[in-house]
Scaffold this motif. Sequence first.
Motif, short mmCIF file in Angstrom:
data_model
loop_
_atom_site.label_atom_id
_atom_site.label_comp_id
_atom_site.label_asym_id
_atom_site.label_seq_id
_atom_site.Cartn_x
_atom_site.Cartn_y
_atom_site.Cartn_z
N ALA A 113 9.81 4.95 -0.45
CA ALA A 113 8.51 5.62 -0.52
C ALA A 113 8.59 7.05 0.02
O ALA A 113 8.07 7.98 -0.60
CB ALA A 113 7.46 4.81 0.24
N ALA A 114 9.26 7.23 1.13
CA ALA A 114 9.35 8.56 1.74
C ALA A 114 10.07 9.55 0.82
O ALA A 114 9.66 10.71 0.72
CB ALA A 114 10.07 8.48 3.08
N ALA A 115 11.11 9.11 0.14
CA ALA A 115 11.88 10.00 -0.72
C ALA A 115 11.05 10.54 -1.88
O ALA A 115 11.32 11.64 -2.37
CB ALA A 115 13.10 9.27 -1.27
N THR A 138 2.52 5.89 -3.01
CA THR A 138 3.63 6.72 -3.48
C THR A 138 3.59 6.90 -4.99
O THR A 138 3.74 8.01 -5.50
CB THR A 138 4.98 6.10 -3.05
OG1 THR A 138 5.02 6.07 -1.63
CG2 THR A 138 6.15 6.90 -3.59
N ALA A 139 3.38 5.81 -5.70
CA ALA A 139 3.34 5.88 -7.17
C ALA A 139 2.18 6.75 -7.64
O ALA A 139 2.35 7.61 -8.52
CB ALA A 139 3.22 4.48 -7.76
N ILE A 140 1.01 6.59 -7.04
CA ILE A 140 -0.17 7.37 -7.44
C ILE A 140 0.04 8.86 -7.19
O ILE A 140 -0.21 9.69 -8.06
CB ILE A 140 -1.44 6.85 -6.72
CG1 ILE A 140 -1.80 5.46 -7.24
CG2 ILE A 140 -2.60 7.83 -6.87
CD1 ILE A 140 -2.86 4.74 -6.41
N VAL A 141 0.49 9.19 -5.99
CA VAL A 141 0.67 10.60 -5.64
C VAL A 141 1.78 11.23 -6.48
O VAL A 141 1.66 12.36 -6.94
CB VAL A 141 0.93 10.76 -4.12
CG1 VAL A 141 1.25 12.20 -3.77
CG2 VAL A 141 -0.28 10.27 -3.33
N THR A 142 2.86 10.48 -6.70
CA THR A 142 3.96 11.01 -7.52
C THR A 142 3.51 11.26 -8.95
O THR A 142 3.81 12.31 -9.53
CB THR A 142 5.16 10.05 -7.47
OG1 THR A 142 5.58 9.91 -6.11
CG2 THR A 142 6.32 10.58 -8.30
N VAL A 143 2.78 10.33 -9.54
CA VAL A 143 2.28 10.51 -10.90
C VAL A 143 1.31 11.69 -10.97
O VAL A 143 1.28 12.41 -11.97
CB VAL A 143 1.63 9.20 -11.42
CG1 VAL A 143 0.84 9.43 -12.69
CG2 VAL A 143 2.69 8.13 -11.62
N ALA A 144 0.57 11.92 -9.90
CA ALA A 144 -0.37 13.05 -9.88
C ALA A 144 0.34 14.39 -9.96
O ALA A 144 -0.28 15.40 -10.31
CB ALA A 144 -1.23 12.99 -8.61
N THR A 145 1.64 14.41 -9.68
CA THR A 145 2.39 15.67 -9.75
C THR A 145 3.13 15.84 -11.07
O THR A 145 3.85 16.81 -11.25
CB THR A 145 3.43 15.76 -8.60
OG1 THR A 145 4.46 14.78 -8.81
CG2 THR A 145 2.78 15.58 -7.25
N ALA A 146 2.94 14.92 -11.98
CA ALA A 146 3.72 14.91 -13.23
C ALA A 146 3.54 16.18 -14.06
O ALA A 146 4.45 16.59 -14.77
CB ALA A 146 3.36 13.69 -14.07
N ARG A 147 2.40 16.82 -13.98
CA ARG A 147 2.15 18.02 -14.79
C ARG A 147 2.50 19.31 -14.05
O ARG A 147 2.35 20.39 -14.60
CB ARG A 147 0.71 18.06 -15.24
CG ARG A 147 0.41 16.94 -16.22
CD ARG A 147 -1.01 17.03 -16.70
NE ARG A 147 -1.28 15.90 -17.55
CZ ARG A 147 -1.77 15.99 -18.76
NH1 ARG A 147 -2.10 17.17 -19.25
NH2 ARG A 147 -2.00 14.92 -19.48
N PRO A 151 0.81 -1.23 0.00
CA PRO A 151 0.00 0.00 0.00
C PRO A 151 0.84 1.27 0.00
O PRO A 151 0.49 2.25 -0.66
CB PRO A 151 -0.82 -0.10 1.29
CG PRO A 151 -0.80 -1.53 1.66
CD PRO A 151 0.47 -2.10 1.12
N PHE A 152 1.96 1.28 0.72
CA PHE A 152 2.82 2.46 0.75
C PHE A 152 3.42 2.74 -0.62
O PHE A 152 3.47 3.89 -1.06
CB PHE A 152 3.96 2.27 1.77
CG PHE A 152 3.48 2.25 3.18
CD1 PHE A 152 3.17 3.43 3.84
CD2 PHE A 152 3.32 1.05 3.86
CE1 PHE A 152 2.72 3.42 5.15
CE2 PHE A 152 2.88 1.03 5.16
CZ PHE A 152 2.57 2.20 5.82
#
Length: 103
Positions: free
Chosen positions: A82-84, A13-22, A8-9
């Motif tokens: 994940a934290a990084a 992390t992947a979802i939130v990071t991809v959400a910042t791609a733009r 889950p972590f």
Amino acid sequence: MYALLTIPFLVLTAIVTVATARRPGFAARMRASAWTALVLIILTAIFDNVMIALDLFTYPEHLISGIRIGLAPIEDFSYPLAAAFLVPAIRCLCTPRRAEEEA
């Protein structure tokens, strides 16, 4: 069992990071996160191995994957990874777009 706890972590992390791609500065943020992850993983390898060697804590064999870096189970390395990426991504999403563009 511990490996399942990391999923889950890592997914979050992947979802939130991809959400910042733009968002502005994505490439620079990814470079900084990658370097941070590398440093945190090295530190985790050093200190987890020392603490395990000193018998400060142990991992029940039936709860880990069996893959180790030294004495530390591979599962221990998912949290600094994940934290990084997650912390900067959350900060990015919490920063108003206008403030990002001015910076």
